[in-house]
Design a protein around this motif. Structure first.
Motif, mmCIF file in Angstrom:
data_model
loop_
_atom_site.group_PDB
_atom_site.id
_atom_site.type_symbol
_atom_site.label_atom_id
_atom_site.label_comp_id
_atom_site.label_asym_id
_atom_site.label_seq_id
_atom_site.Cartn_x
_atom_site.Cartn_y
_atom_site.Cartn_z
ATOM 1 N N SER B 21 0.840 -1.213 0.000
ATOM 2 C CA SER B 21 0.000 0.000 0.000
ATOM 3 C C SER B 21 0.863 1.247 0.000
ATOM 4 C CB SER B 21 -0.890 0.038 1.237
ATOM 5 O OG SER B 21 -1.621 -1.142 1.369
ATOM 6 N N ILE B 22 1.913 1.219 0.821
ATOM 7 C CA ILE B 22 2.787 2.387 0.921
ATOM 8 C C ILE B 22 3.533 2.605 -0.394
ATOM 9 C CG2 ILE B 22 4.815 3.324 2.100
ATOM 10 C CD1 ILE B 22 3.841 1.685 4.588
ATOM 11 N N MET B 24 2.597 1.818 -3.318
ATOM 12 C CA MET B 24 1.708 2.218 -4.417
ATOM 13 C C MET B 24 1.638 3.738 -4.541
ATOM 14 S SD MET B 24 0.473 -0.305 -6.127
ATOM 15 C CE MET B 24 -1.043 0.179 -6.970
ATOM 16 N N VAL B 25 1.751 4.442 -3.414
ATOM 17 C CA VAL B 25 1.589 5.896 -3.459
ATOM 18 C C VAL B 25 2.901 6.656 -3.245
ATOM 19 C CG1 VAL B 25 -0.856 5.975 -2.877
ATOM 20 C CG2 VAL B 25 0.821 5.863 -1.046
ATOM 21 N N ASN B 26 3.988 5.901 -3.039
ATOM 22 C CA ASN B 26 5.292 6.546 -2.894
ATOM 23 C C ASN B 26 6.267 5.899 -3.860
ATOM 24 O OD1 ASN B 26 5.202 8.317 -0.265
ATOM 25 N ND2 ASN B 26 4.077 6.441 0.177
ATOM 26 N N ARG B 33 11.618 4.210 7.212
ATOM 27 C CA ARG B 33 10.289 4.799 7.044
ATOM 28 C C ARG B 33 9.202 3.714 7.031
ATOM 29 N NH1 ARG B 33 6.845 8.776 7.370
ATOM 30 N NH2 ARG B 33 5.539 9.166 5.572
ATOM 31 N N LEU B 37 6.117 3.443 9.719
ATOM 32 C CA LEU B 37 4.709 3.462 9.322
ATOM 33 C C LEU B 37 3.977 2.189 9.733
ATOM 34 C CD1 LEU B 37 5.135 5.020 5.779
ATOM 35 C CD2 LEU B 37 3.693 5.986 7.563
#
Lengths: 203, 99
Positions: B21-22, B24-26, B33, B37
């Motif tokens: 998920s992380i 996918m957007v970064n 990091r 998270l």
């Protein structure tokens, strides 16, 4: 099929938001930035600028460029310091980290259009071209906001669009730059800040 | 074929789903990091990263910043496509449950 897939979805959403968006902008800092801008505009109007009708953009004698730049720097500094202090306070109470990869990306995306515009305006000003300074400030600031809005929760992009539109209208009315500047950096900030502040209170 | 077929076993775990998920957007995210998270231990995170790496859903990029190793992770094209498929499958299941 026993598993709760709703939980999966909400976890995905939460992680995507937390990892890519900065959520601690404070509405109050917008309101205060607007107030500083109005004070700065009033000072410039009273002391550094001749009345709008008499401005002759080809002559520099009546316009005290250095004072105006100092005025702008003061307004920007006060706004930035206020924003940092209030944002840090809010992040602390929400137990969020303020300086992480998301913040860095937000700032980078915000600063690139803003710095390009700022340097361009300064170069023009020192060559005695001030005619479109107010319009350019509004447009570049608006672009910076739209660019940075991808990394924040909220509706900063709408403030950005409003600034851009105002900047373009301003470009069409030479001589009234200061009024548009006060409207864009003062009034719009106060309106936007108030809306954000009220939304924060509701939560 | 039932809709459950599209559920990706590899994503059927909180931490692996989280990593994906992380990513996918970064574009790029480093180890520290991810740990921050997801709130997991080093060893736990490393083993799940390995699994995703082995499936070629993510790639690792190692570099040095001030002589300290900095490892960054990126989602691959395959990983992104599989993640999307997985989300669609989740959506379908939820829709079925609602009916």
């Amino acid at each position: 099929m026993q598993k709760d897939y709703f939980k999966d979805i909400s976890e995905i959403k939460d992680l995507m938001n937390r990892s890519s968006r900065f959520i601690s902008l404070s509405g109050l800092s917008g309101i205060l930035a607007g107030c500083y801008a109005l004070i700065g505009a009033a000072v410039a109007y009273l002391y550094f600028l001749p009345p709008a009708i008499n401005i002759d953009y080809s002559s520099t004698k009546e316009i005290k460029v250095n004072y105006i730049i100092l005025d702008l720097i003061l307004v920007a500094t006060f706004s930035i310091v206020t924003a940092i202090i209030l944002t840090m306070k809010k992040a602390k109470s929400n137990q969020e980290k303020i300086w992480d990869a998301t913040t860095q990306r937000l700032l980078l995306n915000f600063m690139v259009p803003l710095a390009a515009g700022g340097v361009y305006i300064l170069i023009q000003a020192y060559q005695n071209h001030f005619g479109l300074s107010a319009a350019l400030m509004l447009i570049f600031y608006g672009l910076a906001l739209v660019n940075a809005s991808k990394f924040t929760i909220g509706n900063v992009q709408f403030l950005g669009y409003a600034e851009i539109i105002l900047g373009l209208i301003c470009a069409a009315f030479p001589g009234y730059g200061l009024y548009f500047w006060a409207l864009g950096f003062g009034v719009l900030h106060i309106v936007y800040g108030t809306l954000m502040y009220r939304a924060e209170k509701k939560q | 074929m039932s809709i459950i077929d599209n559920i990706n076993k590899l994503f059927d775990h909180r931490i692996r789903l989280g990593i994906m998920s992380i990513l996918m957007v970064n574009e790029k995210v480093n180890f520290k990091r991810l740990k921050e998270l997801l709130e997991v231990t080093d060893g736990n995170l490393a083993s799940h990263i390995k699994a995703l790496e082995k499936a070629e859903y993510i790639i690792v990029e190692k570099s040095f910043i001030d002589r300290k190793p900095n490892t960054q992770y990126m989602a691959t094209k395959l990983g992104r496509a599989e993640f999307k498929k997985h989300i669609e499958a989740l959506e379908n299941i939820i829709k079925k449950q609602m009916n």
